[in-house]
Design a protein around this motif. Structure first.
Motif, PDB file in Angstrom:
ATOM      1  N   ALA A  72       0.831  -1.212   0.000  1.00 37.18           N
ATOM      2  CA  ALA A  72       0.000   0.000   0.000  1.00 37.18           C
ATOM      3  C   ALA A  72       0.860   1.255   0.000  1.00 37.18           C
ATOM      4  CB  ALA A  72      -0.922  -0.010   1.213  1.00 37.18           C
ATOM      5  N   LEU A  73       1.926   1.254   0.785  1.00 35.84           N
ATOM      6  CA  LEU A  73       2.797   2.422   0.863  1.00 35.84           C
ATOM      7  C   LEU A  73       3.490   2.700  -0.468  1.00 35.84           C
ATOM      8  CD1 LEU A  73       4.348   1.907   4.411  1.00 35.84           C
ATOM      9  CD2 LEU A  73       2.629   3.597   3.734  1.00 35.84           C
ATOM     10  N   ARG A  74       3.894   1.648  -1.174  1.00 28.21           N
ATOM     11  CA  ARG A  74       4.508   1.850  -2.485  1.00 28.21           C
ATOM     12  C   ARG A  74       3.511   2.462  -3.465  1.00 28.21           C
ATOM     13  NH1 ARG A  74       7.564  -2.848  -0.860  1.00 28.21           N
ATOM     14  NH2 ARG A  74       5.882  -4.260  -1.464  1.00 28.21           N
ATOM     15  N   ARG A  75       2.283   2.004  -3.407  1.00 29.42           N
ATOM     16  CA  ARG A  75       1.252   2.584  -4.275  1.00 29.42           C
ATOM     17  C   ARG A  75       0.990   4.043  -3.894  1.00 29.42           C
ATOM     18  NH1 ARG A  75      -3.199   2.708  -7.422  1.00 29.42           N
ATOM     19  NH2 ARG A  75      -5.051   3.675  -6.531  1.00 29.42           N
ATOM     20  N   PHE A  76       0.886   4.303  -2.594  1.00 26.72           N
ATOM     21  CA  PHE A  76       0.596   5.665  -2.147  1.00 26.72           C
ATOM     22  C   PHE A  76       1.713   6.632  -2.545  1.00 26.72           C
ATOM     23  CE2 PHE A  76      -2.210   4.002   1.586  1.00 26.72           C
ATOM     24  CZ  PHE A  76      -3.195   3.669   0.668  1.00 26.72           C
ATOM     25  N   ARG A  77       2.928   6.145  -2.546  1.00 28.90           N
ATOM     26  CA  ARG A  77       4.055   6.983  -2.988  1.00 28.90           C
ATOM     27  C   ARG A  77       3.865   7.377  -4.452  1.00 28.90           C
ATOM     28  NH1 ARG A  77      10.457   5.182  -2.598  1.00 28.90           N
ATOM     29  NH2 ARG A  77      11.366   7.163  -3.347  1.00 28.90           N
ATOM     30  N   ASP A  98       3.910  -0.335  19.498  1.00 24.86           N
ATOM     31  CA  ASP A  98       3.990  -1.368  20.526  1.00 24.86           C
ATOM     32  C   ASP A  98       4.718  -2.640  20.074  1.00 24.86           C
ATOM     33  OD1 ASP A  98       2.514   0.374  22.060  1.00 24.86           O
ATOM     34  OD2 ASP A  98       0.593  -0.643  21.705  1.00 24.86           O
ATOM     35  N   ALA A  99       4.872  -2.830  18.786  1.00 27.32           N
ATOM     36  CA  ALA A  99       5.421  -4.093  18.288  1.00 27.32           C
ATOM     37  C   ALA A  99       6.930  -4.193  18.525  1.00 27.32           C
ATOM     38  CB  ALA A  99       5.130  -4.243  16.801  1.00 27.32           C
ATOM     39  N   VAL A 100       7.392  -5.400  18.851  1.00 26.65           N
ATOM     40  CA  VAL A 100       8.820  -5.650  19.015  1.00 26.65           C
ATOM     41  C   VAL A 100       9.556  -5.358  17.707  1.00 26.65           C
ATOM     42  CG1 VAL A 100      10.541  -7.442  19.445  1.00 26.65           C
ATOM     43  CG2 VAL A 100       8.436  -7.370  20.817  1.00 26.65           C
ATOM     44  N   ASP A 101       8.946  -5.741  16.597  1.00 25.90           N
ATOM     45  CA  ASP A 101       9.575  -5.524  15.306  1.00 25.90           C
ATOM     46  C   ASP A 101       9.110  -4.230  14.633  1.00 25.90           C
ATOM     47  OD1 ASP A 101       7.036  -6.517  15.039  1.00 25.90           O
ATOM     48  OD2 ASP A 101       7.491  -7.871  13.378  1.00 25.90           O
ATOM     49  N   GLY A 102       8.556  -3.325  15.429  1.00 26.89           N
ATOM     50  CA  GLY A 102       8.127  -2.035  14.904  1.00 26.89           C
ATOM     51  C   GLY A 102       9.248  -1.246  14.246  1.00 26.89           C
ATOM     52  N   PRO A 103      10.432  -1.132  14.897  1.00 27.55           N
ATOM     53  CA  PRO A 103      11.536  -0.384  14.267  1.00 27.55           C
ATOM     54  C   PRO A 103      11.968  -0.965  12.931  1.00 27.55           C
ATOM     55  CG  PRO A 103      11.931  -0.649  16.619  1.00 27.55           C
ATOM     56  CD  PRO A 103      10.736  -1.499  16.294  1.00 27.55           C
ATOM     57  N   ASP A 104      11.980  -2.299  12.821  1.00 26.30           N
ATOM     58  CA  ASP A 104      12.354  -2.916  11.550  1.00 26.30           C
ATOM     59  C   ASP A 104      11.316  -2.589  10.475  1.00 26.30           C
ATOM     60  OD1 ASP A 104      13.901  -4.895   9.882  1.00 26.30           O
ATOM     61  OD2 ASP A 104      11.940  -5.890   9.910  1.00 26.30           O
ATOM     62  N   PHE A 105      10.044  -2.629  10.852  1.00 24.83           N
ATOM     63  CA  PHE A 105       8.988  -2.274   9.900  1.00 24.83           C
ATOM     64  C   PHE A 105       9.149  -0.836   9.429  1.00 24.83           C
ATOM     65  CE2 PHE A 105       4.918  -0.104   9.258  1.00 24.83           C
ATOM     66  CZ  PHE A 105       4.461  -0.781   8.142  1.00 24.83           C
ATOM     67  N   GLN A 111      11.568   3.081   3.267  1.00 22.07           N
ATOM     68  CA  GLN A 111      12.089   2.799   1.926  1.00 22.07           C
ATOM     69  C   GLN A 111      10.951   2.715   0.908  1.00 22.07           C
ATOM     70  OE1 GLN A 111      14.289  -0.843   2.439  1.00 22.07           O
ATOM     71  NE2 GLN A 111      16.198   0.215   2.986  1.00 22.07           N
ATOM     72  N   ALA A 112       9.829   2.142   1.331  1.00 25.99           N
ATOM     73  CA  ALA A 112       8.690   1.974   0.422  1.00 25.99           C
ATOM     74  C   ALA A 112       8.031   3.304   0.092  1.00 25.99           C
ATOM     75  CB  ALA A 112       7.668   1.020   1.040  1.00 25.99           C
ATOM     76  N   VAL A 113       7.866   4.169   1.094  1.00 22.73           N
ATOM     77  CA  VAL A 113       7.111   5.410   0.890  1.00 22.73           C
ATOM     78  C   VAL A 113       8.001   6.583   0.515  1.00 22.73           C
ATOM     79  CG1 VAL A 113       7.122   6.308   3.268  1.00 22.73           C
ATOM     80  CG2 VAL A 113       5.097   6.647   1.821  1.00 22.73           C
ATOM     81  N   GLY A 114       9.285   6.493   0.826  1.00 21.67           N
ATOM     82  CA  GLY A 114      10.232   7.506   0.381  1.00 21.67           C
ATOM     83  C   GLY A 114      10.332   8.746   1.236  1.00 21.67           C
ATOM     84  N   VAL A 115       9.697   8.769   2.397  1.00 20.35           N
ATOM     85  CA  VAL A 115       9.798   9.910   3.311  1.00 20.35           C
ATOM     86  C   VAL A 115       9.887   9.390   4.739  1.00 20.35           C
ATOM     87  CG1 VAL A 115       8.522  11.506   1.812  1.00 20.35           C
ATOM     88  CG2 VAL A 115       7.276  10.134   3.497  1.00 20.35           C
ATOM     89  N   PRO A 116      10.365  10.209   5.686  1.00 12.72           N
ATOM     90  CA  PRO A 116      10.413   9.762   7.085  1.00 12.72           C
ATOM     91  C   PRO A 116       9.022   9.492   7.643  1.00 12.72           C
ATOM     92  CG  PRO A 116      11.772  11.721   6.749  1.00 12.72           C
ATOM     93  CD  PRO A 116      10.965  11.544   5.501  1.00 12.72           C
ATOM     94  N   ILE A 117       8.949   8.577   8.593  1.00 17.95           N
ATOM     95  CA  ILE A 117       7.695   8.224   9.251  1.00 17.95           C
ATOM     96  C   ILE A 117       7.784   8.628  10.714  1.00 17.95           C
ATOM     97  CG2 ILE A 117       6.173   6.330   9.945  1.00 17.95           C
ATOM     98  CD1 ILE A 117       7.099   4.843   7.427  1.00 17.95           C
ATOM     99  N   GLU A 118       6.765   9.310  11.194  1.00 21.61           N
ATOM    100  CA  GLU A 118       6.700   9.695  12.601  1.00 21.61           C
ATOM    101  C   GLU A 118       5.864   8.675  13.370  1.00 21.61           C
ATOM    102  OE1 GLU A 118       5.206  13.320  15.580  1.00 21.61           O
ATOM    103  OE2 GLU A 118       4.933  13.490  13.404  1.00 21.61           O
ATOM    104  N   VAL A 119       6.487   8.007  14.334  1.00 19.80           N
ATOM    105  CA  VAL A 119       5.753   7.080  15.192  1.00 19.80           C
ATOM    106  C   VAL A 119       5.197   7.889  16.360  1.00 19.80           C
ATOM    107  CG1 VAL A 119       5.862   4.988  16.593  1.00 19.80           C
ATOM    108  CG2 VAL A 119       7.274   5.192  14.530  1.00 19.80           C
ATOM    109  N   LEU A 120       3.883   8.001  16.402  1.00 17.91           N
ATOM    110  CA  LEU A 120       3.247   8.857  17.407  1.00 17.91           C
ATOM    111  C   LEU A 120       3.256   8.203  18.778  1.00 17.91           C
ATOM    112  CD1 LEU A 120       0.072  10.054  15.443  1.00 17.91           C
ATOM    113  CD2 LEU A 120       2.271  11.237  15.677  1.00 17.91           C
ATOM    114  N   SER A 121       3.556   8.974  19.790  1.00 14.37           N
ATOM    115  CA  SER A 121       3.337   8.522  21.166  1.00 14.37           C
ATOM    116  C   SER A 121       1.839   8.535  21.432  1.00 14.37           C
ATOM    117  CB  SER A 121       4.047   9.460  22.144  1.00 14.37           C
ATOM    118  OG  SER A 121       3.453  10.751  22.103  1.00 14.37           O
ATOM    119  N   GLY A 122       1.420   7.892  22.501  1.00 15.68           N
ATOM    120  CA  GLY A 122       0.011   7.926  22.860  1.00 15.68           C
ATOM    121  C   GLY A 122      -0.469   9.340  23.097  1.00 15.68           C
ATOM    122  N   ALA A 123       0.367  10.168  23.744  1.00 11.20           N
ATOM    123  CA  ALA A 123      -0.009  11.555  24.029  1.00 11.20           C
ATOM    124  C   ALA A 123      -0.161  12.363  22.751  1.00 11.20           C
ATOM    125  CB  ALA A 123       1.032  12.198  24.948  1.00 11.20           C
ATOM    126  N   LYS A 124       0.763  12.164  21.785  1.00 14.15           N
ATOM    127  CA  LYS A 124       0.676  12.909  20.527  1.00 14.15           C
ATOM    128  C   LYS A 124      -0.525  12.453  19.713  1.00 14.15           C
ATOM    129  CE  LYS A 124       2.102  15.823  17.406  1.00 14.15           C
ATOM    130  NZ  LYS A 124       3.438  15.715  16.763  1.00 14.15           N
TER     131      LYS A 124
END
Length: 509
Positions: A72-77, A98-105, A111-124
């Motif tokens: 989906a991210l490649r298409r959205f790009r 929350d995922a253990v493999d979240g950073p790897d994802f 790489q798929a979407v071509g821009v940085p991704i912001e992982v939101l905290s619960g507060a944000k």
């Protein structure tokens, strides 16, 4: 001011802005026409990837879900590139957080979407959800809840102030995973989490704003059950007790796929709906709000709101939308603005009385009054009714929306009840007799004004409406005396009758 004949004229060219929300259940791209108060989506697509469906038990994102999300991210790009989106923001919420493999994802996703991704905290995430509510409800005063697949954010909002906020692990997918789809096992989990938030009693007697695709699906089911004439989610409201009882009905249904209206809910979301109903039911029991109001605006719109300058944030979203719509669809936005001032006279001095909200809605109706001018004359009323009733309006409840639709409808069809169609008749049943009468008056006033001005600016602002005892007087300067005639007098007489006055048209010497 420039006249506009159905084209788009803007003081500034807007630059498209894209927001991708990587949620626990869906991955969605929305491209807005720009960071303005009444921005419209020019593209909207989601993929139900289900990233959070196994987080609670395994701590990992499922590989199949990851691949769907990356696709989906490649298409959205590619979509963003075609739409010339220079500003593309990507947010990730509870599942990735929350995922253990979240950073790897995140590495693979960037790489798929071509821009940085912001992982939101619960507060944000809670803050952006609150901004989303402010985007759609500028005077919001109540508690808002944003239910995702992995978490529930609850925020106390008072106009432009954000008070308490909390993130709870009560997302629909998380509950399904924790309970192996056994909803009875989810009940004590939900109650335990809600009981820990002591400030929820602040919501007593105030509205509760419900955000999130699962809760919107519940609203859609309720509309189906109630045979509600509109299928517009934004601003749809249900009394609290009725909402609680309906949620109980949904969660206790043995075969949820057979529930009336469920065919219109995405298959990947259907299993989540009973758990979303459970969370809403128990939350409403704890809050005891005045009503439940559904919002289509969430963290994506909240991000858009946060990017606006303060002056843009403070604009009225309804009037901003209506003026821009008039600029695109009417023969003249200048004439629409003149109508706002011209009809003011009906509510001054010894005239009719209106509240500030009444005045706001009247001005909105004036701005939208000519958007159907390109339609065939026999269908302008019907088409305008449908367009306004289903338009992407915000800053308005359903009663106000229906008032606007009927006012513009009456502007075209007049007071002939024989022309009423099934849709207009059903809409009238939803609003008060007072609102119906006001819609007729506004429609009749606009109808008379258009007969006088031919829909062009520079005419009605030279004329004057006034009350003189039992008379409603329209004063026309001699320069426009030739515009007087039988049809104008007939329309003006209808307006005068509606405001309980005798009509008089005067030509200035």
């Amino acid at each position: 001011m420039t006249q506009v004949f159905g084209g788009r004229a803007k003081a500034i060219e807007l630059e498209p802005l894209g927001v991708i929300d990587i949620g626990s259940n869906s991955v969605r791209l929305v491209v807005y026409e720009g960071a303005v108060r009444a921005a419209l989506p020019i593209f909207n697509e989601k993929v139900l990837a289900g990233l959070g469906k196994s987080i609670a038990t395994t701590g990992h994102l499922g590989e199949e879900s990851v691949e769907r999300a990356l696709e989906a991210l490649r298409r959205f790009r590619a979509v963003a590139r075609i739409l010339k989106v220079k500003n593309l923001r990507v947010l990730a919420t509870a599942a990735v957080r929350d995922a253990v493999d979240g950073p790897d994802f995140i590495k693979r996703a960037e790489q798929a979407v071509g821009v940085p991704i912001e992982v939101l905290s619960g507060a944000k995430e809670a803050q952006l959800a609150a901004y989303g509510i402010r985007m759609g409800f500028p005077a919001a005063d109540g508690l808002a809840g944003d239910l995702g697949g992995g978490s529930l954010e609850v925020i106390d909002i008072y106009k432009d102030r954000l008070n308490d906020a909390v993130t709870l692990p009560l997302g629909g997918l998380r509950l399904i995973d924790q309970t192996a789809k056994q909803i009875d096992r989810a009940l004590p989990l939900v109650d335990e989490q809600i009981a820990q938030v002591t400030w929820l009693t602040n919501g007593r007697g105030r509205p509760f704003y419900a955000v999130g695709g699962t809760w919107r699906a519940i609203a859609k089911l309720h509309m189906e059950q109630a045979n509600y004439p509109l299928r517009v989610m934004q601003g749809y409201a249900i009394p609290t007790r009725e909402a609680i009882e309906f949620c109980q009905l949904v969660r206790r249904t043995k075969k949820i796929s057979a529930f009336p209206g469920m065919d219109d809910v995405a298959r990947a979301r259907r299993d989540v709906v009973p758990f979303g109903a459970l969370v809403l039911e128990r939350l409403l029991e704890a809050l005891a709000p005045s009503e439940v109001i559904f919002s289509v605006f969430g963290i994506r719109e909240g991000l858009l709101f946060s990017l606006m300058p303060p002056l843009e944030q403070q604009k009225d979203p309804l009037l901003s939308f209506c003026e821009e719509y008039a600029r695109q669809r009417s023969r003249s936005v200048a004439h629409a603005l003149e109508l706002c001032a011209w009809t003011d006279a009906l509510f001054e001095g010894d005239g009719l009385k209106e509240t500030e909200e009444d005045r706001r809605l009247r001005h909105a109706a004036c701005l939208l009054s000519d958007i159907g001018w390109r339609a065939h004359p026999d269908y302008r009323g019907e088409q305008s009714l449908n367009v306004v009733a289903h338009a992407g309006l915000s800053g308005i409840d359903h009663s106000g929306r229906i008032f606007l639709a009927l006012a513009v409808y009456f502007r075209h069809v007049g007071s002939d009840e024989s022309k009423a169609d099934d849709f207009s008749s059903r809409l009238k049943m939803v609003i008060s007799k007072r609102a119906q009468k006001r819609a007729r008056i506004i429609g009749a006033a606009i109808r008379a004004a258009h007969m006088l001005s031919i829909g062009m600016p520079g005419v009605i602002d030279e004329t004057r409406l006034s009350y003189e005892g039992i008379k409603l007087v329209l004063t026309i300067p001699r320069a426009y005396s030739a515009l007087d005639g039988e049809r104008l007098r007939r329309r003006f007489a209808i307006l005068a009758e509606l405001v309980a006055r005798e009509p008089e048209i005067r030509i200035l010497a």
